[in-house]
Design a protein around this motif. Structure first.
Motif, short mmCIF file in Angstrom:
data_model
loop_
_atom_site.label_atom_id
_atom_site.label_comp_id
_atom_site.label_asym_id
_atom_site.label_seq_id
_atom_site.Cartn_x
_atom_site.Cartn_y
_atom_site.Cartn_z
N PRO A 1 29.72 1.35 75.98
CA PRO A 1 29.16 0.01 75.76
C PRO A 1 29.87 -1.02 76.62
O PRO A 1 31.07 -0.92 76.85
N GLU A 2 29.11 -2.04 77.06
CA GLU A 2 29.68 -3.16 77.81
C GLU A 2 29.44 -4.45 77.04
O GLU A 2 28.32 -4.72 76.59
N PHE A 3 30.49 -5.24 76.93
CA PHE A 3 30.44 -6.49 76.18
C PHE A 3 29.46 -7.48 76.81
O PHE A 3 29.44 -7.66 78.03
N LEU A 4 28.67 -8.12 75.95
CA LEU A 4 27.75 -9.16 76.42
C LEU A 4 28.21 -10.54 75.98
O LEU A 4 28.38 -11.45 76.79
N THR A 5 28.38 -10.70 74.64
CA THR A 5 28.66 -12.04 74.13
C THR A 5 29.30 -11.97 72.75
O THR A 5 29.19 -10.96 72.05
N TYR A 6 30.00 -13.05 72.38
CA TYR A 6 30.75 -13.12 71.12
C TYR A 6 30.46 -14.43 70.39
O TYR A 6 30.47 -15.51 71.00
N PHE A 7 30.23 -14.31 69.09
CA PHE A 7 30.06 -15.47 68.21
C PHE A 7 31.17 -15.49 67.15
O PHE A 7 31.50 -14.46 66.57
N GLN A 8 31.68 -16.68 66.91
CA GLN A 8 32.54 -16.91 65.75
C GLN A 8 31.75 -17.85 64.85
O GLN A 8 31.55 -19.02 65.20
N ASN A 9 31.29 -17.34 63.73
CA ASN A 9 30.31 -18.06 62.90
C ASN A 9 29.10 -18.40 63.78
O ASN A 9 28.55 -17.53 64.42
N GLU A 10 28.72 -19.67 63.85
CA GLU A 10 27.53 -20.01 64.64
C GLU A 10 27.86 -20.36 66.09
O GLU A 10 26.95 -20.56 66.90
N ALA A 11 29.13 -20.43 66.41
CA ALA A 11 29.54 -20.85 67.75
C ALA A 11 29.62 -19.66 68.70
O ALA A 11 30.30 -18.67 68.43
N GLN A 12 28.95 -19.80 69.83
CA GLN A 12 29.02 -18.76 70.87
C GLN A 12 30.23 -19.08 71.75
O GLN A 12 30.16 -19.94 72.61
N LEU A 13 31.31 -18.35 71.53
CA LEU A 13 32.57 -18.68 72.20
C LEU A 13 32.76 -17.95 73.53
O LEU A 13 33.60 -18.35 74.33
N ASP A 14 32.00 -16.91 73.74
CA ASP A 14 32.18 -16.14 74.97
C ASP A 14 30.84 -15.52 75.34
O ASP A 14 30.29 -14.75 74.54
N LYS A 15 30.33 -15.90 76.49
CA LYS A 15 29.10 -15.26 76.98
C LYS A 15 29.31 -14.73 78.38
O LYS A 15 28.37 -14.61 79.16
N SER A 16 30.55 -14.37 78.66
CA SER A 16 30.91 -13.95 80.01
C SER A 16 30.26 -12.64 80.43
O SER A 16 30.16 -12.35 81.62
N GLY A 17 29.80 -11.83 79.48
CA GLY A 17 29.22 -10.55 79.82
C GLY A 17 27.71 -10.56 80.00
O GLY A 17 27.13 -9.55 80.42
N LEU A 18 27.06 -11.65 79.71
CA LEU A 18 25.60 -11.71 79.87
C LEU A 18 25.27 -11.54 81.35
O LEU A 18 25.78 -12.29 82.19
N PRO A 19 24.42 -10.57 81.70
CA PRO A 19 24.24 -10.23 83.11
C PRO A 19 23.43 -11.24 83.92
O PRO A 19 23.55 -11.27 85.13
N SER A 20 22.61 -12.03 83.26
CA SER A 20 21.83 -13.03 83.99
C SER A 20 21.37 -14.10 83.03
O SER A 20 21.52 -13.97 81.81
N ASP A 21 20.79 -15.15 83.57
CA ASP A 21 20.29 -16.23 82.69
C ASP A 21 19.01 -15.84 81.99
O ASP A 21 18.43 -16.63 81.25
N ARG A 22 18.54 -14.59 82.18
CA ARG A 22 17.39 -14.13 81.40
C ARG A 22 17.83 -13.70 80.00
O ARG A 22 16.98 -13.50 79.13
N PHE A 23 19.13 -13.52 79.82
CA PHE A 23 19.67 -13.09 78.53
C PHE A 23 20.17 -14.31 77.76
O PHE A 23 20.93 -15.13 78.29
N PHE A 24 19.77 -14.37 76.50
CA PHE A 24 20.13 -15.51 75.66
C PHE A 24 20.39 -15.00 74.25
O PHE A 24 19.63 -14.19 73.73
N ALA A 25 21.46 -15.46 73.61
CA ALA A 25 21.75 -15.04 72.24
C ALA A 25 22.01 -16.26 71.38
O ALA A 25 22.49 -17.29 71.85
N GLU A 26 21.69 -16.12 70.10
CA GLU A 26 21.93 -17.21 69.16
C GLU A 26 22.29 -16.65 67.80
O GLU A 26 21.93 -15.53 67.46
N ARG A 27 22.95 -17.50 67.02
CA ARG A 27 23.35 -17.16 65.64
C ARG A 27 23.38 -18.48 64.87
O ARG A 27 24.42 -18.97 64.48
N PRO A 28 22.23 -19.08 64.66
CA PRO A 28 22.16 -20.48 64.24
C PRO A 28 22.81 -20.81 62.90
O PRO A 28 23.30 -21.92 62.72
N GLU A 29 22.82 -19.87 61.97
CA GLU A 29 23.40 -20.16 60.65
C GLU A 29 24.66 -19.35 60.40
O GLU A 29 25.11 -19.25 59.26
#
Lengths: 119, 113
Positions: free
Chosen positions: A43-71
């Motif tokens: 596995p390769e890391f994509l992104t990390y959330f702490q609660n609702e905050a996206q603190l690290d998205k350094s692994g997302l390969p392009s701007d076509r990838f988007f992640a959220e965790r709103p609540e």
């Protein structure tokens, strides 16, 4: 108790379509991670959330990838205009602790993954 | 950046044989080290971990020692069983890199009766 669940388990998309992959972490887990696993690879890391905050998205390969965790619970990984190279298993993991000292050394509990095939 | 190198598989052994799966790493900062296992049809699960030099992680008869001087975390088991057949991943997380685990490519272990 319930573990990490992901849906759908399998997804076939035509090239150019948008897809949304869902992750339900273990209740009360603060940290949530997304990984991409290509066939025969680790596995390769994509992104990390702490609660609702996206603190690290350094692994997302392009701007076509988007992640959220709103609540701060359920998370969605969205891939726009899918390409064949996006074909992989997408894994979600959650962990009880946050990013603080040694927090990231705590066990990550993995879901079963979503296998995405782009044709 | 961080990286993990582990021996290529598949590794095929007879039941009750001694197992070693090699793992070496490079990391920014002071990493924590892990072995994860994926049994057939199941998700990844943590097998053992070590968070500082000379620590030994152990679980289910498996052991690995954090060797800072050789940047290694080799997995060992004295007597393998058929039920140990799985894919094993060495991984690390370091304070100086990304927030997620960095995995090796995995080693497929096959135990024959």
């Amino acid at each position: 108790g319930a573990g990490v669940s992901q849906s759908p388990r399998y997804k076939v998309a035509k090239r150019g379509q948008d897809v949304a992959l869902r992750c339900d972490p273990i209740s009360g887990h603060v940290s949530l991670f997304w990984y991409q696993q290509a066939l025969g690879q680790g596995p390769e890391f994509l992104t990390y959330f702490q609660n609702e905050a996206q603190l690290d998205k350094s692994g997302l390969p392009s701007d076509r990838f988007f992640a959220e965790r709103p609540e701060g619970s359920v998370s969605t990984l969205k891939i726009q205009r899918t390409q064949q190279e996006d074909s992989a298993v997408y894994l979600c993991a959650s962990s009880l602790r946050d990013r603080g000292t040694y927090g990231l050394a705590y066990e990550q509990y993995f879901g079963p993954g979503t296998r995405l095939t782009v044709t | 950046g961080d990286s993990v190198t582990q021996m290529e598989g598949p590794v095929t052994l007879s039941e009750e044989a001694f197992l070693t799966i090699n793992c070496t790493y490079t990391a920014t900062g002071y990493p924590s080290l892990f072995w994860y296992v994926q049994y057939p049809g199941e998700g990844l699960q943590l097998l053992l971990k070590a968070t500082k030099a000379d620590d030994k992680g152990s679980n289910k008869g498996f052991e690995a020692t954090y060797r800072k001087e050789t940047t290694s975390f080799h997995l060992e088991k004295g007597s393998v069983q058929v039920s140990d057949s799985a894919v094993y991943f060495c991984a690390l997380i370091s304070g100086g890199g990304a927030d997620g685990l960095t995995f090796g490519k995995g080693t497929h272990l096959i135990i024959q009766p």
